[in-house]
Design a protein around this motif. Structure first.
Motif, PDB file in Angstrom:
ATOM      1  N   ARG A  20      73.951 -32.915 -38.010  1.00  0.00           N
ATOM      2  CA  ARG A  20      73.185 -31.706 -37.668  1.00  0.00           C
ATOM      3  C   ARG A  20      73.978 -30.826 -36.714  1.00  0.00           C
ATOM      4  O   ARG A  20      74.017 -29.601 -36.864  1.00  0.00           O
ATOM      5  CB  ARG A  20      71.858 -32.075 -37.020  1.00  0.00           C
ATOM      6  CG  ARG A  20      70.777 -32.334 -38.043  1.00  0.00           C
ATOM      7  CD  ARG A  20      69.423 -32.445 -37.429  1.00  0.00           C
ATOM      8  NE  ARG A  20      68.947 -31.209 -36.842  1.00  0.00           N
ATOM      9  CZ  ARG A  20      67.895 -31.146 -36.027  1.00  0.00           C
ATOM     10  NH1 ARG A  20      67.250 -32.243 -35.714  1.00  0.00           N
ATOM     11  NH2 ARG A  20      67.496 -30.004 -35.522  1.00  0.00           N
ATOM     12  N   LEU A  21      74.593 -31.445 -35.716  1.00  0.00           N
ATOM     13  CA  LEU A  21      75.402 -30.682 -34.766  1.00  0.00           C
ATOM     14  C   LEU A  21      76.584 -30.017 -35.473  1.00  0.00           C
ATOM     15  O   LEU A  21      76.922 -28.870 -35.186  1.00  0.00           O
ATOM     16  CB  LEU A  21      75.942 -31.590 -33.664  1.00  0.00           C
ATOM     17  CG  LEU A  21      74.968 -31.983 -32.565  1.00  0.00           C
ATOM     18  CD1 LEU A  21      75.590 -33.028 -31.665  1.00  0.00           C
ATOM     19  CD2 LEU A  21      74.571 -30.761 -31.747  1.00  0.00           C
ATOM     20  N   ARG A  22      77.186 -30.752 -36.378  1.00  0.00           N
ATOM     21  CA  ARG A  22      78.352 -30.253 -37.110  1.00  0.00           C
ATOM     22  C   ARG A  22      77.969 -29.026 -37.942  1.00  0.00           C
ATOM     23  O   ARG A  22      78.731 -28.071 -38.045  1.00  0.00           O
ATOM     24  CB  ARG A  22      78.887 -31.367 -38.022  1.00  0.00           C
ATOM     25  CG  ARG A  22      80.325 -31.205 -38.437  1.00  0.00           C
ATOM     26  CD  ARG A  22      80.805 -32.437 -39.205  1.00  0.00           C
ATOM     27  NE  ARG A  22      81.237 -33.501 -38.299  1.00  0.00           N
ATOM     28  CZ  ARG A  22      80.669 -34.697 -38.206  1.00  0.00           C
ATOM     29  NH1 ARG A  22      79.640 -35.019 -38.954  1.00  0.00           N
ATOM     30  NH2 ARG A  22      81.130 -35.589 -37.357  1.00  0.00           N
ATOM     31  N   ASP A  23      76.761 -29.047 -38.508  1.00  0.00           N
ATOM     32  CA  ASP A  23      76.330 -27.986 -39.427  1.00  0.00           C
ATOM     33  C   ASP A  23      75.781 -26.751 -38.721  1.00  0.00           C
ATOM     34  O   ASP A  23      75.654 -25.703 -39.336  1.00  0.00           O
ATOM     35  CB  ASP A  23      75.242 -28.519 -40.381  1.00  0.00           C
ATOM     36  CG  ASP A  23      75.785 -29.599 -41.303  1.00  0.00           C
ATOM     37  OD1 ASP A  23      77.023 -29.688 -41.457  1.00  0.00           O
ATOM     38  OD2 ASP A  23      74.973 -30.368 -41.861  1.00  0.00           O
ATOM     39  N   PRO A  80      83.280 -39.145 -31.536  1.00  0.00           N
ATOM     40  CA  PRO A  80      82.824 -38.534 -32.783  1.00  0.00           C
ATOM     41  C   PRO A  80      83.965 -37.792 -33.483  1.00  0.00           C
ATOM     42  O   PRO A  80      84.898 -37.322 -32.832  1.00  0.00           O
ATOM     43  CB  PRO A  80      81.730 -37.568 -32.346  1.00  0.00           C
ATOM     44  CG  PRO A  80      81.987 -37.291 -30.911  1.00  0.00           C
ATOM     45  CD  PRO A  80      82.756 -38.458 -30.360  1.00  0.00           C
ATOM     46  N   ASP A  81      83.845 -37.702 -34.773  1.00  0.00           N
ATOM     47  CA  ASP A  81      84.865 -37.044 -35.583  1.00  0.00           C
ATOM     48  C   ASP A  81      84.497 -35.571 -35.753  1.00  0.00           C
ATOM     49  O   ASP A  81      83.843 -35.191 -36.718  1.00  0.00           O
ATOM     50  CB  ASP A  81      84.964 -37.754 -36.948  1.00  0.00           C
ATOM     51  CG  ASP A  81      86.041 -37.136 -37.831  1.00  0.00           C
ATOM     52  OD1 ASP A  81      86.969 -36.528 -37.274  1.00  0.00           O
ATOM     53  OD2 ASP A  81      85.934 -37.260 -39.067  1.00  0.00           O
ATOM     54  N   PHE A  82      84.874 -34.767 -34.761  1.00  0.00           N
ATOM     55  CA  PHE A  82      84.576 -33.333 -34.787  1.00  0.00           C
ATOM     56  C   PHE A  82      85.864 -32.536 -34.735  1.00  0.00           C
ATOM     57  O   PHE A  82      86.742 -32.822 -33.921  1.00  0.00           O
ATOM     58  CB  PHE A  82      83.729 -32.926 -33.571  1.00  0.00           C
ATOM     59  CG  PHE A  82      82.253 -33.084 -33.752  1.00  0.00           C
ATOM     60  CD1 PHE A  82      81.645 -32.878 -34.969  1.00  0.00           C
ATOM     61  CD2 PHE A  82      81.461 -33.430 -32.677  1.00  0.00           C
ATOM     62  CE1 PHE A  82      80.283 -33.022 -35.129  1.00  0.00           C
ATOM     63  CE2 PHE A  82      80.089 -33.570 -32.813  1.00  0.00           C
ATOM     64  CZ  PHE A  82      79.500 -33.368 -34.048  1.00  0.00           C
ATOM     65  N   GLU A  83      85.953 -31.523 -35.569  1.00  0.00           N
ATOM     66  CA  GLU A  83      87.076 -30.591 -35.500  1.00  0.00           C
ATOM     67  C   GLU A  83      86.870 -29.625 -34.328  1.00  0.00           C
ATOM     68  O   GLU A  83      87.805 -29.252 -33.637  1.00  0.00           O
ATOM     69  CB  GLU A  83      87.162 -29.776 -36.801  1.00  0.00           C
ATOM     70  CG  GLU A  83      87.307 -30.609 -38.066  1.00  0.00           C
ATOM     71  CD  GLU A  83      88.721 -31.095 -38.260  1.00  0.00           C
ATOM     72  OE1 GLU A  83      89.649 -30.332 -37.961  1.00  0.00           O
ATOM     73  OE2 GLU A  83      88.885 -32.245 -38.697  1.00  0.00           O
ATOM     74  N   ASP A  84      85.617 -29.221 -34.143  1.00  0.00           N
ATOM     75  CA  ASP A  84      85.256 -28.202 -33.167  1.00  0.00           C
ATOM     76  C   ASP A  84      85.309 -28.784 -31.747  1.00  0.00           C
ATOM     77  O   ASP A  84      84.511 -29.636 -31.386  1.00  0.00           O
ATOM     78  CB  ASP A  84      83.843 -27.693 -33.500  1.00  0.00           C
ATOM     79  CG  ASP A  84      83.411 -26.548 -32.623  1.00  0.00           C
ATOM     80  OD1 ASP A  84      83.761 -26.551 -31.418  1.00  0.00           O
ATOM     81  OD2 ASP A  84      82.715 -25.646 -33.131  1.00  0.00           O
ATOM     82  N   LYS A  87      82.045 -28.429 -29.637  1.00  0.00           N
ATOM     83  CA  LYS A  87      80.996 -29.394 -29.999  1.00  0.00           C
ATOM     84  C   LYS A  87      81.357 -30.787 -29.510  1.00  0.00           C
ATOM     85  O   LYS A  87      80.491 -31.531 -29.051  1.00  0.00           O
ATOM     86  CB  LYS A  87      80.765 -29.392 -31.513  1.00  0.00           C
ATOM     87  CG  LYS A  87      80.069 -28.139 -32.006  1.00  0.00           C
ATOM     88  CD  LYS A  87      79.809 -28.186 -33.497  1.00  0.00           C
ATOM     89  CE  LYS A  87      79.144 -26.881 -33.944  1.00  0.00           C
ATOM     90  NZ  LYS A  87      78.900 -26.860 -35.389  1.00  0.00           N
ATOM     91  N   LEU A  88      82.632 -31.106 -29.580  1.00  0.00           N
ATOM     92  CA  LEU A  88      83.102 -32.402 -29.090  1.00  0.00           C
ATOM     93  C   LEU A  88      82.779 -32.529 -27.595  1.00  0.00           C
ATOM     94  O   LEU A  88      82.317 -33.573 -27.124  1.00  0.00           O
ATOM     95  CB  LEU A  88      84.613 -32.519 -29.322  1.00  0.00           C
ATOM     96  CG  LEU A  88      85.220 -33.905 -29.256  1.00  0.00           C
ATOM     97  CD1 LEU A  88      84.586 -34.843 -30.268  1.00  0.00           C
ATOM     98  CD2 LEU A  88      86.727 -33.826 -29.507  1.00  0.00           C
TER      99      LEU A  88
END
Length: 192
Positions: A20-23, A80-84, A87-88
């Protein structure tokens, strides 16, 4: 003792929150974004509260409770696996808050309730330890405050009114989520 029927928390549940955070476009200044991050934190705190309640009600023993906490901690505190990067950083803030929730619960299960002072005294001592850059001691004292919260002491967030933002404020923020979860362990739906 037999194993409880319910699963307290799952990796899938955590991943649903991260998805949800990713989207979503996350802006910590935005009320909906802030609520999403708080719900993420509260959801984990509720799972911890349920483990503690199961333990206090003799549904599980201390070893089972510690195993459950360890399982959740490993899921929630993994990178977590985040590009952003932004958000990370936001997820890292939630994880930091939850570190103290886990330590408090583990300390409560292993040693019971810290009894040298009240919850406010422990928080104030933790703030002093952080100012002295003794972060291990600060976390330990914050966890002592957490055992008091688990035991039913009221954590008044006003204790942080004049405190500069830092690790202790993050940790106490997590304890506030735990306090709410213990008083009203309603499940937060991760798909609303």
């Amino acid at each position: 003792m037999s194993a409880p029927e319910e699963e307290f928390y799952s990796e899938e549940r955590w991943q649903n929150w991260l998805d949800r955070l990713r989207d979503e476009d996350i802006d910590p200044e935005d009320e909906d974004s802030a609520r999403l991050l708080l719900n993420l934190q509260d959801d984990v705190a509720i799972a911890v509260a349920k483990i503690l309640k199961a333990y206090d009600n003799d549904a599980i023993d201390d070893e089972e409770a510690l195993d459950e906490l360890t399982d959740i901690r490993e899921v929630v505190l993994s990178e977590p696996d985040f590009e952003d990067e932004d958000k990370l950083m936001l997820v890292d803030g939630v994880q930091t808050s939850l570190v103290c929730v886990f330590y408090s619960a583990e300390q409560y299960l292993a040693d019971g309730v810290a009894d040298e002072t009240d919850v406010t005294g422990y928080v104030q001592a933790a703030v002093e330890a952080e100012q002295e850059e003794d972060l291990d001691r600060a976390l330990g004292l914050s966890a002592c405050a957490g055992t008091r919260v688990i035991d039913g002491d009221d954590l008044d967030m006003d204790v942080l009114d004049d405190v500069e933002y830092g690790l202790v404020t993050e940790w106490v923020n997590g304890l506030d989520s735990l306090q709410s979860a213990l008083s009203d362990p309603e499940v937060i739906e991760d798909d609303d």
